[in-house]
Every structure is written in C-alpha cells, then in structure tokens.
Motif scaffolding. Structure first.
Motif, PDB file in Angstrom:
ATOM      1  N   TYR A  18       1.100  -1.108  -0.046  1.00 29.38           N
ATOM      2  CA  TYR A  18      -0.028  -0.098   0.002  1.00 29.38           C
ATOM      3  C   TYR A  18       0.800   1.379   0.025  1.00 29.38           C
ATOM      4  CZ  TYR A  18      -3.487  -3.601   0.407  1.00 29.38           C
ATOM      5  OH  TYR A  18      -4.246  -4.608   0.310  1.00 29.38           O
ATOM      6  N   LEU A  19       0.969   2.089  -1.025  1.00 25.13           N
ATOM      7  CA  LEU A  19       1.515   3.341  -1.440  1.00 25.13           C
ATOM      8  C   LEU A  19       0.537   4.422  -0.918  1.00 25.13           C
ATOM      9  CD1 LEU A  19       4.008   4.200  -3.892  1.00 25.13           C
ATOM     10  CD2 LEU A  19       2.205   5.691  -3.637  1.00 25.13           C
ATOM     11  N   ALA A  20       1.094   5.377   0.057  1.00 19.55           N
ATOM     12  CA  ALA A  20       0.391   6.342   0.613  1.00 19.55           C
ATOM     13  C   ALA A  20       1.034   7.668  -0.051  1.00 19.55           C
ATOM     14  CB  ALA A  20       0.572   6.349   2.098  1.00 19.55           C
ATOM     15  N   ARG A  30      -3.399   3.316  -1.398  1.00 22.07           N
ATOM     16  CA  ARG A  30      -3.935   2.534  -2.499  1.00 22.07           C
ATOM     17  C   ARG A  30      -2.996   1.468  -2.730  1.00 22.07           C
ATOM     18  NH1 ARG A  30      -2.424   7.406  -3.455  1.00 22.07           N
ATOM     19  NH2 ARG A  30      -4.106   8.216  -4.760  1.00 22.07           N
ATOM     20  N   PRO A  31      -3.549   0.257  -3.249  1.00 22.04           N
ATOM     21  CA  PRO A  31      -2.588  -0.893  -3.480  1.00 22.04           C
ATOM     22  C   PRO A  31      -1.571  -0.709  -4.751  1.00 22.04           C
ATOM     23  CG  PRO A  31      -4.980  -1.542  -4.272  1.00 22.04           C
ATOM     24  CD  PRO A  31      -4.901   0.021  -3.539  1.00 22.04           C
ATOM     25  N   PHE A  32      -0.609  -1.271  -4.708  1.00 22.34           N
ATOM     26  CA  PHE A  32       0.365  -1.371  -5.745  1.00 22.34           C
ATOM     27  C   PHE A  32       0.899  -2.665  -5.606  1.00 22.34           C
ATOM     28  CE2 PHE A  32       0.280   3.092  -6.348  1.00 22.34           C
ATOM     29  CZ  PHE A  32       1.346   3.472  -7.330  1.00 22.34           C
ATOM     30  N   SER A  33       1.111  -3.193  -6.992  1.00 22.06           N
ATOM     31  CA  SER A  33       1.740  -4.683  -7.061  1.00 22.06           C
ATOM     32  C   SER A  33       3.012  -4.909  -8.053  1.00 22.06           C
ATOM     33  CB  SER A  33       0.644  -5.440  -7.346  1.00 22.06           C
ATOM     34  OG  SER A  33       0.003  -5.494  -8.469  1.00 22.06           O
ATOM     35  N   PHE A  34       3.506  -3.560  -8.679  1.00 27.10           N
ATOM     36  CA  PHE A  34       4.466  -3.728  -9.410  1.00 27.10           C
ATOM     37  C   PHE A  34       5.965  -3.201  -9.272  1.00 27.10           C
ATOM     38  CE2 PHE A  34       7.310  -2.483 -13.196  1.00 27.10           C
ATOM     39  CZ  PHE A  34       7.626  -3.639 -13.567  1.00 27.10           C
ATOM     40  N   THR A  46       2.304   3.281 -12.832  1.00 21.99           N
ATOM     41  CA  THR A  46       0.989   3.698 -12.767  1.00 21.99           C
ATOM     42  C   THR A  46       0.612   4.277 -14.104  1.00 21.99           C
ATOM     43  OG1 THR A  46      -0.558   4.833 -11.235  1.00 21.99           O
ATOM     44  CG2 THR A  46       1.677   6.121 -11.866  1.00 21.99           C
ATOM     45  N   ALA A  47      -0.636   5.146 -13.993  1.00 27.66           N
ATOM     46  CA  ALA A  47      -1.073   5.605 -15.060  1.00 27.66           C
ATOM     47  C   ALA A  47      -1.208   7.350 -14.841  1.00 27.66           C
ATOM     48  CB  ALA A  47      -2.548   5.262 -15.433  1.00 27.66           C
TER      49      ALA A  47
END
Length: 137
Positions: A18-20, A30-34, A46-47
């Motif tokens: 989870y990146l704040a 929100r969650p991140f996974s790469f 991200t986008a």
C-alpha cells in the motif's frame, strides 16, 4: 543482498502493498503490485490519468507498507522520480502486469502508462514485537 534486492524480493513475494501519498492534509492510500529494478533504482508504474500520479506531481514524497506473513512488514519511503526512463524490459513487464490486473493500455509505449523511480529511499523491516531493522541502500 543489496537494499534494492532486499526490497524487491519482499515486494515481489506479496500480492500487493500500500502506497501512501498526501493531498493537502489528507493522506491517500492505494494498493500497488509492480516493482522492478533498473539503473540501480527501484521502479513502480501507474497511469498519468490516476489521482496517485497527480498527487505525486504535487508532492513527490510517498511511503509504502506491506506485510508478508511470517516475515514481518516493510516500510519504504522516498520521493517519486517522475521522469519516465523505464527501459524496454521494465516497460514490457509493467505493461503485462498492469494488463493482467485488468487495466487497458494501447501497448507498452502508451504514454498514459508511466514509470517512476524511488529517489532517496529509506526502508525498514519491522516485527510485531516492536523491533525494526533498517535496510541499507
């Protein structure tokens, strides 16, 4: 094992972390996974259309945390280096990962898909007993 290797090994062995970011005085998580490594730095993607990107443009400081059962949790903080210098290998891996999550891009070079580096990283491995060990970069 280098600090980058230690962080990447941890992050790539859990489904998400989870990146704040912060917008004004309001934190957003929100969650991140790469995660990948290139040129001695950790990279995330991200986008450019997402709130997280806009928030990092306004304030590049972030912090993330993730938990791997039996391995404690990680805290990583730094500044987002928003100049997208991802090479073809990282770009392809990020594109495939994001599409695997259900996101849609026009290809690995879609300008909406963007990569950012972790600048000025600081990280710790933490345990439920209150102990923590810094990760050296």
């Amino acid at each position: 094992m280098t600090g980058n290797e230690q962080v990447l090994d941890y992050l790539t062995n859990i489904p998400a972390w989870y990146l704040a970011t912060c917008e004004g005085d309001q934190p957003h998580v929100r969650p991140f996974s790469f995660a990948a490594e290139q040129d001695g730095k950790i990279w995330f993607c991200t986008a450019t259309t997402k709130d997280v990107y806009r928030e990092l443009e306004a304030n590049p400081k972030f912090e993330l945390s993730g938990w791997h059962p039996g391995h404690g949790w990680i805290i990583l903080r730094g500044k987002a280096g928003l100049e997208d210098k991802a090479n073809a290998e990282v770009r392809r891996a990020g594109y495939e990962h994001m599409c695997g999550l259900g996101e849609t891009y026009e290809g690995e070079n879609d300008p909406v898909l963007t990569f950012f580096s972790v600048e000025e990283p600081q990280a710790w491995m933490c345990d439920i007993d209150g102990s923590w060990v810094p990760i050296e970069f």
